[in-house]
Enzyme design. Sequence first.
Site, PDB file in Angstrom:
ATOM      1  CB  ILE A  19      -5.162   0.654   3.481  1.00  0.00           C
ATOM      2  CG1 ILE A  19      -5.730   1.800   2.642  1.00  0.00           C
ATOM      3  CG2 ILE A  19      -6.218   0.062   4.391  1.00  0.00           C
ATOM      4  CD1 ILE A  19      -6.906   1.392   1.768  1.00  0.00           C
ATOM      5  N   GLY A  20      -2.278   2.622   3.326  1.00  0.00           N
ATOM      6  CA  GLY A  20      -1.168   2.890   2.428  1.00  0.00           C
ATOM      7  C   GLY A  20      -0.686   4.319   2.497  1.00  0.00           C
ATOM      8  CD  GLU A  21       3.100   7.813   4.563  1.00  0.00           C
ATOM      9  OE1 GLU A  21       3.673   8.906   4.722  1.00  0.00           O
ATOM     10  OE2 GLU A  21       3.055   6.920   5.432  1.00  0.00           O
ATOM     11  N   GLY A  22       1.979   7.154   0.013  1.00  0.00           N
ATOM     12  CA  GLY A  22       2.847   7.347  -1.139  1.00  0.00           C
ATOM     13  C   GLY A  22       3.004   8.811  -1.444  1.00  0.00           C
ATOM     14  N   GLY A  23       3.565   9.094  -2.625  1.00  0.00           N
ATOM     15  CA  GLY A  23       3.837  10.476  -2.996  1.00  0.00           C
ATOM     16  C   GLY A  23       2.584  11.319  -3.131  1.00  0.00           C
ATOM     17  CG  MET A  24      -0.208  11.060  -6.009  1.00  0.00           C
ATOM     18  SD  MET A  24      -0.076  12.817  -6.374  1.00  0.00           S
ATOM     19  CE  MET A  24      -1.766  13.337  -6.103  1.00  0.00           C
ATOM     20  CE  LYS A  78      -4.295   8.250  -3.411  1.00  0.00           C
ATOM     21  NZ  LYS A  78      -3.688   7.978  -4.736  1.00  0.00           N
ATOM     22  CG  ASP A 129       3.021   7.493 -12.940  1.00  0.00           C
ATOM     23  OD1 ASP A 129       4.061   6.994 -13.420  1.00  0.00           O
ATOM     24  OD2 ASP A 129       2.834   7.660 -11.734  1.00  0.00           O
TER      25      ASP A 129
END
Length: 608
Positions: free
Chosen positions: A18-23, A41, A134
């Site tokens: 469902i998603g992807e990012g820097g973490m 995650k 953040d």
Amino acid sequence: MTITVGTRLGRYEIRSKIGEGGMGEVYLALDTELGRTVAIKILPEAFVSDQQRLQRFIQEAKAASALNHPHILTIYEIGSVGASRFIATEFIDGDTLRQRIRDGSLLLNEILDIAIQAAGALVAAHEAGIIHRDIKPENIMVRRDGYMKLLDFGLAKLTGPPGSITDTEAPTKAMVNTGAGTVMGTAYYMSPEQAKGSNVDARTDLWSLGAVLYEMVTGHVPFAGETPTETISLILQREPAPLSRYVNEVPSELERIVSKTLTKNREERYQSARDLLIDLRNLKRKLEVDAEIDRTVPSEFRAATSTNAGQGPPPTASGAVAGMASTHASHAASSAEYIFSGIKQHKLTVAIAVLMLVVGGAGLGLYLHAPNTEVPIESIAVLPFQNRSTEPDSEYLSDGLAESLIYRLSQLPNLKVSPTSSVFRYKGKEVDPIKVGQELGVSAVLAGRIVQRGDNLTISAELVDVRYNKLLWGEQYDRKMSDLLATQREIAREIVDKLKLSVSGQEKGLAKHYTESNEAYQFYLKGRFYWNKRTEEAFQKALEYFQQAIESDPNFALAYSGLADTYNLLGAPDAGGSMAPNQAMPNAKAAALKAMEIDETLAEPHVS
């Protein structure tokens, strides 16, 4: 690391990505033991291989999971399968705030709800000694029912420099580390202390939340550099444009709140998330009270407002604030202007609050024209009057005079006046009018001083054209305190004469006498002064002074407006009040209706 559908991580079965990012990557999964949907995650390998970073992450995740706050994402488990590390959290069925802002359809009450919920989450986190560092729209999820969740407490501290791992947000991120002297956070929402790599405390989150609130209202970030370096430079050196640059008729209290959160000196910023939360709740409650009173106003008042506005019934506190995405800026701005204009029309009808009397406001007229120039002055900032008095308890006079001028001038349709929320940050400071004018984006600045010695009162005022660094007008008035009202009217006449202003049809409204009693007026100013302190003891003093003003002049509508505001906050425990709401609200409503009965033409309410 990509995981296929059906893969098991302990008791969790992966259903979809469902998603992807820097973490790392985020997956939808099923908790096979409890039968619930969760989000998983997967941490990047770069994190897992750094034992110090991984240990710090685990400690922070444990601290965040212990908060157990309704507006903070719940962490179920920190686990590992083989060399992979993962976090299992509750799954939020909704959108990120970033998506909501891009849609451009946020309502004013939705904006305040989201900000209130986020501030409440920060209260809990900060009281537990946890700083997010953040806060940004990507880290705020909003469910379908409007319930908000704050994500990734502590996770932002672990992000490495751009380019060290796959990071889809790299263009908006500066180097992030916990070492002294390095910069942490997402550039657009960094506080000045973050941008400089200084030590941070809980107040850094309040700045970031203020930047998010700014963006929700305007559709723009407050500091829009093309690169992280340029953005940081703007944060450190420039003041953000007022909300009114993008959206007309912004409630003055909302302007004040945002301005205070984005104050560069953190000692002058909100000192706690709870203080910010109280102000946000008070603003939302105020708008709701306005809407409730609107439903009780006689129909002929509403009809008159609709006729004058030409737009039908005015919107209430639930009016929309159109977001201004870059591809639809013109259309969105138009929508936002309509909504906030509607709020002002509504306030003109219900008028429950306080308006300060004049110290010379009538004299500036429809236009302020600089002598010997053909370019009119179309914008002005009235700075807080400096209190040079040696007399105790005289501060109410200096505050009251400035607010009086701001109110009077704001009635002029062709003159842009900086709101109290923008100018009162300069209170008690020695300032350069030229610099202030540039920071606020106005053509002229009016500054003044007041000295009270016993019964003697000295008022000085100077009007500076900041475009040409030119003194347009200055005067000093030596009078008795007992002549305060008469002196104000004299100043008004002299300003009109000195500047050769044309006031035409606005003259009657600008020169209006709200009371003929100098004593009532001074009681009223004292009441408003204590009301602004927002403490239980101060509220009681405010009630006493407003009631004394009414005793001195039973037809003083503004004093009843002051009573309404005070009862409104007395019924709000989080605002420092101790009165039961079912007792306070009827009193507030009765006082407001009495004010309207005396003077149905009261201008927009004063929201503080």
